[in-house]
Design an enzyme around this catalytic site. Structure first.
Site, PDB file in Angstrom:
ATOM      1  N   HIS A   6       0.821  -1.227   0.000  1.00  8.29           N
ATOM      2  CA  HIS A   6       0.000   0.000   0.000  1.00  8.29           C
ATOM      3  C   HIS A   6       0.851   1.272   0.000  1.00  8.29           C
ATOM      4  CE1 HIS A   6      -3.682  -2.204   0.480  1.00  8.29           C
ATOM      5  NE2 HIS A   6      -3.350  -2.715   1.656  1.00  8.29           N
ATOM      6  N   HIS A  41      -6.303  -7.179  -0.546  1.00 10.35           N
ATOM      7  CA  HIS A  41      -6.455  -5.743  -0.797  1.00 10.35           C
ATOM      8  C   HIS A  41      -5.600  -5.335  -2.000  1.00 10.35           C
ATOM      9  CE1 HIS A  41      -7.092  -6.358   3.598  1.00 10.35           C
ATOM     10  NE2 HIS A  41      -8.215  -5.743   3.272  1.00 10.35           N
ATOM     11  N   ASP A  44      -4.780 -12.756   3.614  1.00 14.56           N
ATOM     12  CA  ASP A  44      -6.009 -12.230   4.214  1.00 14.56           C
ATOM     13  C   ASP A  44      -7.239 -12.439   3.340  1.00 14.56           C
ATOM     14  OD1 ASP A  44      -4.892 -10.486   2.399  1.00 14.56           O
ATOM     15  OD2 ASP A  44      -4.797  -8.776   3.769  1.00 14.56           O
TER      16      ASP A  44
HETATM   17 ZN    ZN Z   1      -4.279  -7.108   2.814  1.00 14.07          ZN
END
Ligand code: ZN
Length: 380
Positions: free
Chosen positions: A188, A227, A314
């Site tokens: 990220h 993500h 995740d």
């Molecule tokens: Zn993640």
């Protein structure tokens, strides 16, 4: 969840905790997946029987697989409440010790990344701001979800440096593949902004290092964290020499809200970014279909010299950070497909780097299975 301080990680959890509680309420235990059938890399029934009962046979078949870990990574203290905790690495290392896999891996000592390589990705002012924030003992950096302590800068440099050492080890022939059990995670992190528990973009630094130090012309990044790796995409979206492929929960439902399937690169980089989005509640079937239809042809066309993996665990059904329901066997498929691609395209050269994964009961098994694929002990 009730013990979390208000307003800190709720933003990260908000879209996914309903799913988490639904998982718990439905009585689906993570142990259901823990006992899933284990497959070993085998060519015949006889070999299978041998491999199940003798460690020696496994070792002989193994690819030399590097393992990067350092206790310094534990010093990045995010606080008792934070999901991205040092406990993640503790359970991974303990799990690998207990299974006996750790002693079969080639331990690689990490060294702090030379700032030159961090600057290959991040603005120097950002690096200095992060260093100063840690030195001043500030509790967080750029956003309150990004907890820091005085040791965080040192740990982040060593995380990026661990990836660099893994690449070196492959290029000099010490190992064939490598797994970097590093933290803080990276995908990220933007050029000049910390996001989503990430400070230095480890995989991006690794890609630039592979190109500039070792002359790799094309680097392929596969990101299977649930993500979207916004930082990695933005760093390379105009660059036709690095292909960023990500499979993640649909951005309308998940942090950070980027990574739509129509985002495919910018200007000269058009065509070397690919996002596969997974709707909440979906799992193995969609992963199989998207990886087969989106990733394989794209990488066959791109022909990477090396594959770097942002390995996030995740997306598992039992991980509270996502609404996606990938199973333990589904993760096996993902790892197997990546290794098959690497064997076909990059002579097996893969460096896999830990990103997310927050279910402390399951994380050791998922990482162990993934490393077994890197080592050629699982899959075909
Ligand atoms: Zn993640």
């Amino acid at each position: 969840m009730a013990e979390l301080p208000a307003g800190v990680v709720q933003a990260f959890f908000a879209r996914t905790c309903c799913n988490y509680w639904n998982v718990l309420r439905s009585g689906r235990s993570s142990y259901g997946n823990l006992v899933s059938v284990r497959r070993v890399a085998l060519k015949s029934q006889e070999e299978m029987q041998l491999n199940y009962f003798t460690g020696e046979q496994e070792t002989e078949q193994m690819k030399k697989t590097g393992f990067i870990y350092d206790d310094t990574y534990l010093q990045h203290n995010t606080g008792d409440w934070h999901p991205e905790s040092s406990e993640r690495l503790r359970v991974i290392v303990n799990g690998l010790k207990e299974s006996g896999l750790l002693e079969k891996l080639v331990r690689i000592e990490a060294e702090p990344a030379n700032q030159r390589w961090v600057e290959a990705v991040h603005h120097v002012n950002y690096i200095m701001r992060f260093n100063d924030a840690c030195a001043m003992g500030l509790p967080d950096f750029d956003h309150q979800e990004n907890s820091i302590c005085r040791e965080s800068f040192k740990a982040a440099l060593l995380a990026a440096g661990g990836v660099i050492k893994a690449i070196d080890s492959i290029m000099v022939g010490d190992v064939e593949t490598a797994f970097c059990a590093v933290r803080p995670p990276g995908h990220h992190a933007e050029v000049d902004k910390a996001m989503g528990f990430c400070y230095f973009n480890n995989v991006a630094i690794g890609a630039r290092y592979a190109q500039r130090q070792w002359g790799m012309k094309r680097v392929g990044i596969i990101d299977f964290d649930v993500h979207h790796g916004n930082g990695t995409q933005h760093i390379f979206e105009t660059d036709p020499t690095v292909f960023y492929y990500s499979i993640h929960e649909h951005p309308s439902f998940a942090y950070p809200g980027t990574g739509r399937d129509f985002e495919c690169g910018v200007a000269a980089g058009e065509g070397t970014t690919k996002n596969s989005v997974i709707l909440p509640g979906r799992g193995d079937h969609d992963y199989r279909r998207k990886l087969t239809e989106d990733l394989i042809p794209a990488f066959k066309k791109f022909q990477p010299d090396m594959i770097l993996v942002s390995a996030g665990f995740d997306a598992h059904a039992a991980d509270m950070m996502s609404g996606v329901n990938l199973s333990t066997d589904g993760y096996d498929f993902v790892s197997e497909l990546i290794m098959n691609l690497a064997n076909a395209l990059t002579d097996g050269k893969v460096v896999s780097i830990l990103e997310g994964g927050y279910n402390l009961e399951l994380l050791p098994l998922l990482v162990e299975n993934h490393i077994k694929h890197l080592a050629g002990l699982r899959g075909v």
